[in-house]
Design a protein around this motif. Structure first.
Motif, mmCIF file in Angstrom:
data_model
loop_
_atom_site.group_PDB
_atom_site.id
_atom_site.type_symbol
_atom_site.label_atom_id
_atom_site.label_comp_id
_atom_site.label_asym_id
_atom_site.label_seq_id
_atom_site.Cartn_x
_atom_site.Cartn_y
_atom_site.Cartn_z
ATOM 1 N N CYS A 207 0.807 -1.576 0.195
ATOM 2 C CA CYS A 207 -0.155 0.394 -0.538
ATOM 3 C C CYS A 207 1.008 1.217 0.025
ATOM 4 O O CYS A 207 1.554 1.464 0.778
ATOM 5 N N SER A 208 0.238 1.782 -1.087
ATOM 6 C CA SER A 208 1.835 3.533 -0.585
ATOM 7 C C SER A 208 1.110 4.073 0.432
ATOM 8 O O SER A 208 0.094 4.055 0.539
ATOM 9 N N GLY A 209 2.061 4.931 0.294
ATOM 10 C CA GLY A 209 2.017 6.088 1.628
ATOM 11 C C GLY A 209 1.148 7.458 1.500
ATOM 12 O O GLY A 209 0.841 7.646 0.701
ATOM 13 N N ALA A 210 1.272 8.142 2.527
ATOM 14 C CA ALA A 210 0.309 9.283 1.991
ATOM 15 C C ALA A 210 0.542 10.305 1.345
ATOM 16 O O ALA A 210 -0.142 11.356 0.494
ATOM 17 N N MET A 211 2.196 10.698 0.955
ATOM 18 C CA MET A 211 2.536 11.633 -0.015
ATOM 19 C C MET A 211 2.076 11.283 -1.343
ATOM 20 O O MET A 211 1.663 11.372 -2.263
ATOM 21 N N ALA A 212 2.439 9.624 -1.762
ATOM 22 C CA ALA A 212 2.160 9.284 -2.542
ATOM 23 C C ALA A 212 0.436 9.419 -3.931
ATOM 24 O O ALA A 212 0.318 10.173 -4.588
ATOM 25 N N THR A 213 0.193 8.881 -2.272
ATOM 26 C CA THR A 213 -1.851 9.287 -1.862
ATOM 27 C C THR A 213 -1.890 10.518 -2.357
ATOM 28 O O THR A 213 -3.243 10.873 -3.183
ATOM 29 N N ALA A 214 -1.828 11.190 -1.474
ATOM 30 C CA ALA A 214 -2.202 13.088 -1.578
ATOM 31 C C ALA A 214 -2.314 13.236 -3.182
ATOM 32 O O ALA A 214 -3.016 13.923 -2.913
ATOM 33 N N GLN A 215 -1.055 12.779 -4.225
ATOM 34 C CA GLN A 215 -0.883 13.000 -5.197
ATOM 35 C C GLN A 215 -1.886 13.464 -6.202
ATOM 36 O O GLN A 215 -2.526 13.612 -6.971
ATOM 37 N N LEU A 216 -3.192 12.310 -5.407
ATOM 38 C CA LEU A 216 -3.986 11.799 -6.571
ATOM 39 C C LEU A 216 -5.269 11.617 -6.324
ATOM 40 O O LEU A 216 -6.540 11.647 -6.982
ATOM 41 N N VAL A 217 -5.091 11.765 -5.021
ATOM 42 C CA VAL A 217 -7.169 11.876 -4.215
ATOM 43 C C VAL A 217 -6.789 13.105 -2.756
ATOM 44 O O VAL A 217 -6.143 13.659 -2.475
ATOM 45 N N GLN A 218 -7.855 13.537 -3.080
ATOM 46 C CA GLN A 218 -8.186 14.798 -1.433
ATOM 47 C C GLN A 218 -8.672 14.371 -0.591
ATOM 48 O O GLN A 218 -9.174 12.992 -0.322
ATOM 49 N N ALA A 219 -8.287 14.289 0.286
ATOM 50 C CA ALA A 219 -8.230 14.343 2.202
ATOM 51 C C ALA A 219 -9.338 14.941 2.692
ATOM 52 O O ALA A 219 -9.811 15.973 2.651
ATOM 53 N N ILE A 220 -9.413 13.663 3.202
ATOM 54 C CA ILE A 220 -11.244 13.912 3.792
ATOM 55 C C ILE A 220 -10.985 15.184 4.997
ATOM 56 O O ILE A 220 -10.158 15.281 6.052
ATOM 57 N N PRO A 221 -12.334 15.814 5.495
ATOM 58 C CA PRO A 221 -12.223 16.085 6.749
ATOM 59 C C PRO A 221 -11.920 16.291 7.660
ATOM 60 O O PRO A 221 -12.235 15.335 7.700
ATOM 61 N N ALA A 222 -11.762 16.639 8.600
ATOM 62 C CA ALA A 222 -11.198 16.063 9.856
ATOM 63 C C ALA A 222 -12.264 16.287 10.874
ATOM 64 O O ALA A 222 -13.431 17.333 10.442
#
Length: 347
Positions: A207-222
């Motif tokens: 599973c890819s890390g947060a940095m790689a994932t953040a390049q393609l998806v938008q983070a869910i608000p806290a």
């Protein structure tokens, strides 16, 4: 008179001049990386000075005879927590008044902590210099005036040492559509945010890390929590407890997800964190609220200060062997609804 050795400075105040104590107390500016630690030498706890350091860093041990922070009575555990918080909050200069009242063992602990964190350390020795222990007697540079002492306290201090960690291996980033529930929009996630295959006999794709994932998806608000609850979490003395409970609070994620949280699942600026689902079939990215960023930074610093295999969970120690401490702290925050999930940590 003051003596300096490397990044350690000893201020010899044989007459116990109130000026030096007052100046040291005024130098307590945590927001600028300066803290003043007031020791409690009467305490018989071997970790007492580490507790004083945690207190100066704004952390509070839970009170009571059956305190969930009893594990911080361990010297190594307490000093490791203090080192992690120091690194996470950018502490650069630490001043310790009345060092002459400390035992040689506690002075040695303090010097080892300085080596780990890389901060500048100023010790007020309010006794005749002939009583300096060997560890503090090897000093060459001298400061002899109040003005020079004030100038020392005004200096920004060295850049503190930062825990290192091997860079994450490259991951594939081919996008994939993830199934969504009613009322949600489809989000494209990279390979590595879910299992490549769950069929028997085939291993899941890493599973890819947060940095790689953040390049393609938008983070869910806290998820928002009350400022009072955030303050309680911020005062937790152990970085892993504070970090784990903060993630549970602003994501309402499952405990199983925390078991899989790796160092590379937290971005460098601690602005996002990746949470893992069962079999990595759905691993969402969450925005980290401002109040929780120092807590996650402390948890990550704690992880980096101890030897771990690449990919090991950041929160593993509190989710397994020390789960009772996490349960006890969760019970102190009933409005967050963390007591029930924390109660089933141990299988």
């Amino acid at each position: 008179m003051a003596l300096a050795y490397s990044d350690v400075t000893i201020v010899v105040d044989e007459r116990d001049d109130l000026f030096y104590t007052r100046a040291a107390l005024r130098a307590h500016r945590p927001e600028e990386g300066h803290i003043t630690v007031q020791p409690t030498p009467a305490s018989r706890s071997p970790a007492a000075l580490a507790h004083d350091m945690l207190y100066a860093l704004g952390k509070r041990l839970a009170p009571g005879p059956n305190t969930p922070d009893v594990w911080l009575d361990s010297v190594n555990t307490a000093w490791l927590a203090a080192a992690a918080w120091g690194a996470a909050t950018g502490v650069r200069h630490v001043v310790v008044p009345r060092t002459h009242l400390l035992t040689i063992r506690r002075i040695d602990q303090l010097l080892v902590w300085r080596e780990v964190t890389g901060v500048q350390l100023t010790l007020l020795w309010q006794k005749a210099p002939r009583w300096l222990p060997p560890a503090l007697a090897r000093v060459e540079h001298r400061i002899s005036s109040r003005e020079e002492f004030e100038a020392l306290l005004a200096e920004p201090g060295p850049i503190p040492a930062r825990p290192s960690f091997p860079p994450a291996p490259p991951t594939m980033t081919r996008p994939a559509v993830v199934a969504v529930g009613p009322g949600q929009s489809a989000t494209r996630q990279p390979w590595g945010t879910r299992s490549a295959s769950t069929r028997p006999g085939r291993r899941a794709r890493p599973c890819s890390g947060a940095m790689a994932t953040a390049q393609l998806v938008q983070a869910i608000p806290a998820i928002e929590i009350a400022s009072e609850d955030a303050a309680v979490l911020a005062a937790c003395a152990h970085p892993l407890i504070a970090g784990a409970l903060s993630v549970l609070a602003f994501t309402q994620a499952s405990l199983g997800s925390l078991r899989c949280t790796r160092d590379l699942d937290i971005t460098g600026d601690v602005s996002t964190i990746k949470i893992h689902g069962f079999g990595h079939r759905h691993c969402p990215l969450y925005a980290v609220p401002a109040w929780a960023r120092p807590l996650l930074a402390g948890a990550r610093a704690h992880h980096r200060l101890t030897p771990h295999p690449l990919g090991e969970s950041v929160f593993a120690p509190v989710l397994l062997a020390e789960a009772r401490h996490l349960r006890a702290h969760a019970a102190r925050l009933p409005r967050l609804g963390l007591s029930l999930p924390a109660g089933v940590l141990v299988p």
